[in-house]
Design a protein around this motif. Structure first.
Motif, mmCIF file in Angstrom:
data_model
loop_
_atom_site.group_PDB
_atom_site.id
_atom_site.type_symbol
_atom_site.label_atom_id
_atom_site.label_comp_id
_atom_site.label_asym_id
_atom_site.label_seq_id
_atom_site.Cartn_x
_atom_site.Cartn_y
_atom_site.Cartn_z
ATOM 1 N N SER A 1 1.106 -1.138 0.055
ATOM 2 C CA SER A 1 -0.052 0.114 -0.027
ATOM 3 C C SER A 1 0.900 1.252 0.121
ATOM 4 O O SER A 1 2.193 1.257 0.379
ATOM 5 N N TYR B 1 -10.077 3.737 10.983
ATOM 6 C CA TYR B 1 -10.358 2.478 10.250
ATOM 7 C C TYR B 1 -11.572 1.495 10.872
ATOM 8 O O TYR B 1 -11.661 1.654 12.072
ATOM 9 N N HIS C 1 -8.468 0.451 14.145
ATOM 10 C CA HIS C 1 -7.160 1.500 14.340
ATOM 11 C C HIS C 1 -7.233 2.714 13.812
ATOM 12 O O HIS C 1 -8.112 2.951 12.999
ATOM 13 N N LYS D 1 -4.320 5.648 3.396
ATOM 14 C CA LYS D 1 -3.238 4.789 2.373
ATOM 15 C C LYS D 1 -4.525 3.576 1.835
ATOM 16 O O LYS D 1 -5.349 3.576 2.296
ATOM 17 N N GLY D 2 -3.758 3.056 0.717
ATOM 18 C CA GLY D 2 -4.357 2.021 0.206
ATOM 19 C C GLY D 2 -3.534 1.236 -0.673
ATOM 20 O O GLY D 2 -2.162 1.707 -1.355
ATOM 21 N N TYR E 1 4.109 -4.909 8.279
ATOM 22 C CA TYR E 1 3.578 -5.762 9.405
ATOM 23 C C TYR E 1 2.985 -7.037 8.766
ATOM 24 O O TYR E 1 2.898 -7.338 7.605
ATOM 25 N N TYR F 1 -0.788 -9.519 9.098
ATOM 26 C CA TYR F 1 -1.792 -9.758 9.976
ATOM 27 C C TYR F 1 -2.678 -10.820 9.330
ATOM 28 O O TYR F 1 -2.287 -11.240 8.264
ATOM 29 N N LYS G 1 2.599 -7.405 4.652
ATOM 30 C CA LYS G 1 2.136 -6.152 4.223
ATOM 31 C C LYS G 1 3.324 -5.027 4.343
ATOM 32 O O LYS G 1 3.939 -5.030 5.398
ATOM 33 N N PHE H 1 -0.904 2.053 15.973
ATOM 34 C CA PHE H 1 0.549 1.059 16.108
ATOM 35 C C PHE H 1 1.923 1.832 16.222
ATOM 36 O O PHE H 1 1.946 2.941 15.777
ATOM 37 N N ASN I 1 4.766 1.392 14.999
ATOM 38 C CA ASN I 1 5.526 1.617 13.680
ATOM 39 C C ASN I 1 4.878 2.823 12.879
ATOM 40 O O ASN I 1 5.988 3.716 12.407
HETATM 41 P P1 ATP Z 1 -5.352 -0.254 3.186
HETATM 42 O O1 ATP Z 1 -5.665 1.168 3.794
HETATM 43 O O2 ATP Z 1 -3.886 -0.503 2.732
HETATM 44 O O3 ATP Z 1 -6.309 -0.773 1.985
HETATM 45 P P2 ATP Z 1 -6.792 -2.304 4.883
HETATM 46 O O4 ATP Z 1 -7.719 -1.110 5.280
HETATM 47 O O5 ATP Z 1 -7.382 -3.082 4.176
HETATM 48 O O6 ATP Z 1 -5.553 -1.445 4.431
HETATM 49 P P3 ATP Z 1 -5.021 -2.331 7.186
HETATM 50 O O7 ATP Z 1 -4.887 -0.958 7.598
HETATM 51 O O8 ATP Z 1 -3.447 -2.715 6.552
HETATM 52 O O9 ATP Z 1 -5.986 -2.923 6.129
HETATM 53 O O10 ATP Z 1 -5.420 -3.305 8.482
HETATM 54 C C1 ATP Z 1 -5.420 -4.813 8.103
HETATM 55 C C2 ATP Z 1 -5.035 -5.439 9.448
HETATM 56 O O11 ATP Z 1 -3.546 -4.969 9.805
HETATM 57 C C3 ATP Z 1 -5.869 -4.929 10.580
HETATM 58 O O12 ATP Z 1 -6.257 -5.888 11.303
HETATM 59 C C4 ATP Z 1 -5.220 -4.073 11.315
HETATM 60 O O13 ATP Z 1 -5.380 -3.870 13.024
HETATM 61 C C5 ATP Z 1 -3.597 -4.449 11.247
HETATM 62 N N1 ATP Z 1 -2.519 -3.153 11.070
HETATM 63 C C6 ATP Z 1 -2.871 -2.165 10.314
HETATM 64 N N2 ATP Z 1 -1.731 -1.335 10.520
HETATM 65 C C7 ATP Z 1 -1.042 -2.069 11.178
HETATM 66 C C8 ATP Z 1 0.412 -1.704 11.495
HETATM 67 N N3 ATP Z 1 0.988 -0.616 11.353
HETATM 68 N N4 ATP Z 1 1.010 -2.440 12.323
HETATM 69 C C9 ATP Z 1 0.468 -3.910 12.794
HETATM 70 N N5 ATP Z 1 -0.689 -4.018 12.337
HETATM 71 C C10 ATP Z 1 -1.396 -3.417 11.414
#
Ligand code: ATP
Length: 139
Positions: A6, A25, A29, A34-35, A72, A74, A83, A120, A122
């Motif tokens: 992403s 989100y 969280h 981002k995406g 990270y 998940y 990811k 998080f 990071n």
């Molecule tokens: P994107 O916004 O990239 O399309 P998404 O909304 O599909 O992503 P993420 O934000 O990556 O998903 O979240 C997916 C999972 O990863 C969730 O369970 C979240 O809690 C976890 N997660 C998100 N950011 C982090 C991070 N920085 N460190 C650890 N785990 C994370």
């Protein structure tokens, strides 16, 4: 091997006393806009598109020299997803935010509050680097 990539940005407004944009989100969280990077899309193109889709903000000025990664893992059902997220630092003059169905809220926060609100570690560290970068480029 990285399964998902992403791109996004630490988006700030107010040069003098920056405020940073955080999104809430649906998973619970707080993080930066981002995406997923789509095929044939550069990292900055993806970040620009995601910011537009997730916040409605279209005036986005990337600061040269800041490109930082967080990684990270998940769990998605039975699968463990690896990811990588590339984050830029970008300035906007727009404060009005129109979130999409992907999020349940947003907040403009000054540094200390933004660090607290980010979920998080990071992402918190990355915001610290962005703040340092801004301070250095101002001096
Ligand atoms: P994107 O916004 O990239 O399309 P998404 O909304 O599909 O992503 P993420 O934000 O990556 O998903 O979240 C997916 C999972 O990863 C969730 O369970 C979240 O809690 C976890 N997660 C998100 N950011 C982090 C991070 N920085 N460190 C650890 N785990 C994370």
């Amino acid at each position: 091997m990285v399964d998902e990539r992403s791109a996004g940005a630490v988006l700030f407004s107010n040069n003098e006393d920056p405020e940073f944009l955080l999104l809430h989100y649906t998973a619970g969280h707080w993080d930066f806009p981002k995406g997923n990077i789509e095929q044939n899309e550069s990292e900055t193109q993806a970040a620009t598109r995601e910011i537009r889709e997730e916040t409605g903000i279209t005036d986005v000025e990337f600061l040269d020299g800041f490109r930082n990664k967080i990684s990270y893992k998940y769990r998605k059902g039975k699968r463990l997803v690896e990811k990588e997220v590339v984050l830029f630092l970008a300035r906007t003059e727009t404060k009005e935010v129109k979130i999409s169905h992907e999020h349940i809220g947003y907040a403009w926060k000054k540094y200390d509050e933004a660090v607290n609100q980010l979920t998080f570690k990071n992402a918190k560290n990355l915001l610290a680097s962005a703040k340092e970068f801004l301070q250095k480029s101002a001096s």
